[in-house]
Scaffold this motif. Structure first.
Motif, PDB file in Angstrom:
ATOM      1  N   LEU A 219      -9.228 -16.988  84.513  1.00 19.56           N
ATOM      2  CA  LEU A 219      -9.402 -17.164  83.072  1.00 19.56           C
ATOM      3  C   LEU A 219      -9.972 -15.902  82.447  1.00 19.56           C
ATOM      4  N   ASN A 220      -9.660 -15.673  81.168  1.00 15.62           N
ATOM      5  CA  ASN A 220     -10.271 -14.566  80.448  1.00 15.62           C
ATOM      6  C   ASN A 220     -11.555 -15.040  79.763  1.00 15.62           C
ATOM      7  N   ASP A 221     -12.159 -14.180  78.955  1.00 13.64           N
ATOM      8  CA  ASP A 221     -13.425 -14.524  78.302  1.00 13.64           C
ATOM      9  C   ASP A 221     -13.281 -15.706  77.355  1.00 13.64           C
ATOM     10  N   ALA A 222     -12.070 -15.936  76.841  1.00 11.89           N
ATOM     11  CA  ALA A 222     -11.838 -17.046  75.927  1.00 11.89           C
ATOM     12  C   ALA A 222     -11.526 -18.349  76.653  1.00 11.89           C
ATOM     13  N   GLY A 223     -11.534 -18.323  77.994  1.00 15.56           N
ATOM     14  CA  GLY A 223     -11.241 -19.519  78.767  1.00 15.56           C
ATOM     15  C   GLY A 223      -9.766 -19.795  78.947  1.00 15.56           C
ATOM     16  N   ARG A 224      -8.903 -18.828  78.612  1.00 15.97           N
ATOM     17  CA  ARG A 224      -7.460 -19.008  78.748  1.00 15.97           C
ATOM     18  C   ARG A 224      -6.983 -18.440  80.082  1.00 15.97           C
ATOM     19  N   ALA A 225      -6.003 -19.096  80.683  1.00 17.22           N
ATOM     20  CA  ALA A 225      -5.443 -18.624  81.943  1.00 17.22           C
ATOM     21  C   ALA A 225      -4.647 -17.342  81.718  1.00 17.22           C
ATOM     22  N   VAL A 226      -4.939 -16.328  82.491  1.00 17.14           N
ATOM     23  CA  VAL A 226      -4.176 -15.073  82.422  1.00 17.14           C
ATOM     24  C   VAL A 226      -3.366 -14.844  83.689  1.00 17.14           C
ATOM     25  N   ALA A 240       0.446 -14.001  78.852  1.00 14.16           N
ATOM     26  CA  ALA A 240      -0.026 -13.055  77.838  1.00 14.16           C
ATOM     27  C   ALA A 240      -0.148 -13.786  76.503  1.00 14.16           C
ATOM     28  N   TYR A 241      -1.063 -13.307  75.647  1.00 11.27           N
ATOM     29  CA  TYR A 241      -1.380 -13.993  74.395  1.00 11.27           C
ATOM     30  C   TYR A 241      -1.306 -13.037  73.214  1.00 11.27           C
ATOM     31  N   ASP A 242      -1.055 -13.608  72.028  1.00  8.32           N
ATOM     32  CA  ASP A 242      -1.128 -12.796  70.819  1.00  8.32           C
ATOM     33  C   ASP A 242      -2.550 -12.860  70.261  1.00  8.32           C
ATOM     34  N   CYS A 247       0.035 -18.386  73.503  1.00 11.66           N
ATOM     35  CA  CYS A 247       0.715 -17.778  74.642  1.00 11.66           C
ATOM     36  C   CYS A 247       2.066 -17.231  74.192  1.00 11.66           C
ATOM     37  N   LYS A 248       2.312 -15.962  74.433  1.00  9.60           N
ATOM     38  CA  LYS A 248       3.547 -15.337  73.966  1.00  9.60           C
ATOM     39  C   LYS A 248       4.528 -15.034  75.094  1.00  9.60           C
ATOM     40  N   GLU A 249       4.054 -15.038  76.359  1.00  8.05           N
ATOM     41  CA  GLU A 249       4.971 -14.728  77.451  1.00  8.05           C
ATOM     42  C   GLU A 249       4.418 -15.253  78.770  1.00  8.05           C
ATOM     43  N   CYS A 250       5.313 -15.783  79.612  1.00  3.50           N
ATOM     44  CA  CYS A 250       4.976 -16.209  80.971  1.00  3.50           C
ATOM     45  C   CYS A 250       5.898 -15.459  81.931  1.00  3.50           C
TER      46      CYS A 250
END
Length: 417
Positions: A219-226, A240-242, A247-250
């Motif tokens: 997870l990143n600092d925002a708690g989202r899976a990277v 990846a996120y905008d 989420c903009k790309e898997c």
């Protein structure tokens, strides 16, 4: 400390109307932008935040009341790769609670930082918060009725159970397609643990196999899976996120036989409107999503994202062995969820069954698909998906419909809290 310094600087400058602030490697032309208050229904602050940096910068967003990054506020851009002047756009989700909420955006450049405080007021018509929105069980049944009427309807049932820890985090998701059995064995079990703030552990098992599949999610600092990887093989997912937290790309790698290693996500109006599926470097096909614009999909109404768990309407990789995207989206770890409930169950709208001896193809086409969401006191209590499927023969560009080979499908999901 940065905000206090900004306030002091502003108060000292009132006499000559100079509100500029010098925070070392960050300069702010108007420090009044560092504290903003908006109403419950505002989805964007009236003012952005303009600042100049002497180098690359990063950002974090936090609330005092929770360790994880808040999902109701986002910024764009969320970082800068070089020195320059930037204007930060702040976006928000409507506040369904009676209580106001406050988030702090921290901009870091070298050893310098500024803090931006955003307070969103509560609503006069609040939606009841947790634990009323926590799903404990979903009972599902599916029925297929063939137009020919020469056989009994095909029926299938299942029950899903959900368990949580003291912090309200999902710890297990158990799925049983034979709830009438007597041994109480679940057919599939997904267990989730939280070793630290930057890691999730997923463990999947079935009653048909003694082997367990385990995965580690970063997870990143925002708690989202990277990133996510299999603990037992080469499979790896990245996300990846905008700047708004969508989420903009898997991407996927590790399985040489996997045809679709990349998915690009299209968003509009806070809803995921489409997925573009790539095979190697070329776009192979796309899914388009539609929504009920009068049916909000917020954590305050339902803690799990049913768009993802029931219908795979979420960022995901096509045909991967493990549904990483729908699992992470369902538990709120893949960025923002779509703002509304879906009216789409993504699937092939036309598909081939077989080629006949005369060279024609027997195909099926989906007609009249719809999803109905029933709510009581704002909570989702039942979801009904239905569609008609038409059969036709295609040869030399001509179609011949075969009515008796068509069928109707219905899925009903009852939600318990």
């Amino acid at each position: 400390m940065a905000f206090m310094a900004a306030a002091l600087l502003a108060s000292c400058s009132d006499k000559d109307n100079d509100y500029s602030g010098d925070f070392g490697q960050i300069k702010v032309p108007d420090t009044r932008q560092l504290e903003q208050t908006v109403t419950a229904n505002d989805t964007q602050t009236a003012r952005g935040v303009t600042f100049t940096t002497e180098g690359a910068w990063t950002s974090t967003i936090a609330e005092k009341t929770r360790a994880e990054a808040p999902d109701w506020i986002g910024i764009s851009p969320d970082h800068g790769d070089a020195a320059g002047s930037y204007t930060l756009k702040i976006t928000l989700q409507p506040n369904d609670s009676e209580e106001s909420r406050t988030a702090t955006i921290v901009i870091n450049c070298g050893t310098s930082k500024i803090e931006i405080t955003v307070t969103q007021e509560g609503t006069d018509n609040p939606v009841e918060p947790m634990p009323a929105n926590r799903i404990t069980r979903i009972e599902s049944r599916q029925q297929t009725i063939r137009n020919s009427g020469d056989s009994d309807p095909e029926r299938w049932t299942s029950t899903s159970h959900f368990a949580y820890d003291d912090a309200g985090r999902l710890t297990s998701y158990e799925w049983d397609d034979t709830p009438e059995n007597t041994d109480n064995a679940m057919d599939e079990v997904l267990r989730i643990s939280y070793p630290d703030a930057k890691t999730l552990k997923l463990s999947a098992e079935t009653t048909e196999s003694p082997e367990k599949e385990s995965y580690t999610v970063t997870l990143n600092d925002a708690g989202r899976a990277v990133a996510a990887r299999s603990d037992d093989g080469p499979e790896r997912w990245t996300f990846a996120y905008d700047g708004n937290g969508c989420c903009k790309e898997c991407t996927y790698e590790g399985d040489e036989t996997h045809y679709y290693p990349r998915t690009v996500c299209r968003w509009s109006g806070n809803d995921l409107t489409g997925l573009d599926i790539y095979r190697e470097q070329d776009l192979d096909f796309s899914y388009e999503f539609e929504y009920h614009t009068d049916r909000p999909n917020t954590p305050a109404l339902c803690n799990l994202d049913l768009n993802a768990l029931l219908f795979d309407v979420c960022p995901d990789i096509e045909d991967a062995d493990f549904f990483m995207g729908s699992v992470l989206s369902g538990i709120g770890r893949l960025g923002n969820r779509s703002a509304h409930l879906t009216n789409t169950n993504p699937d092939e709208s036309v598909f081939v069954v077989e080629q006949l001896p005369d060279g024609s193809f027997r195909r099926f086409r989906v007609l009249n698909e719809r999803i109905e969401w029933k709510q009581v006191d704002g909570r989702i209590t039942e979801v009904i998906w239905s569609q008609e499927v038409e059969c036709f023969l295609e040869k030399d560009g001509k179609e011949t419909v075969i009515p008796e080979q068509g069928y109707k499908e219905t899925e009903t999901h009852r939600i318990f809290y």
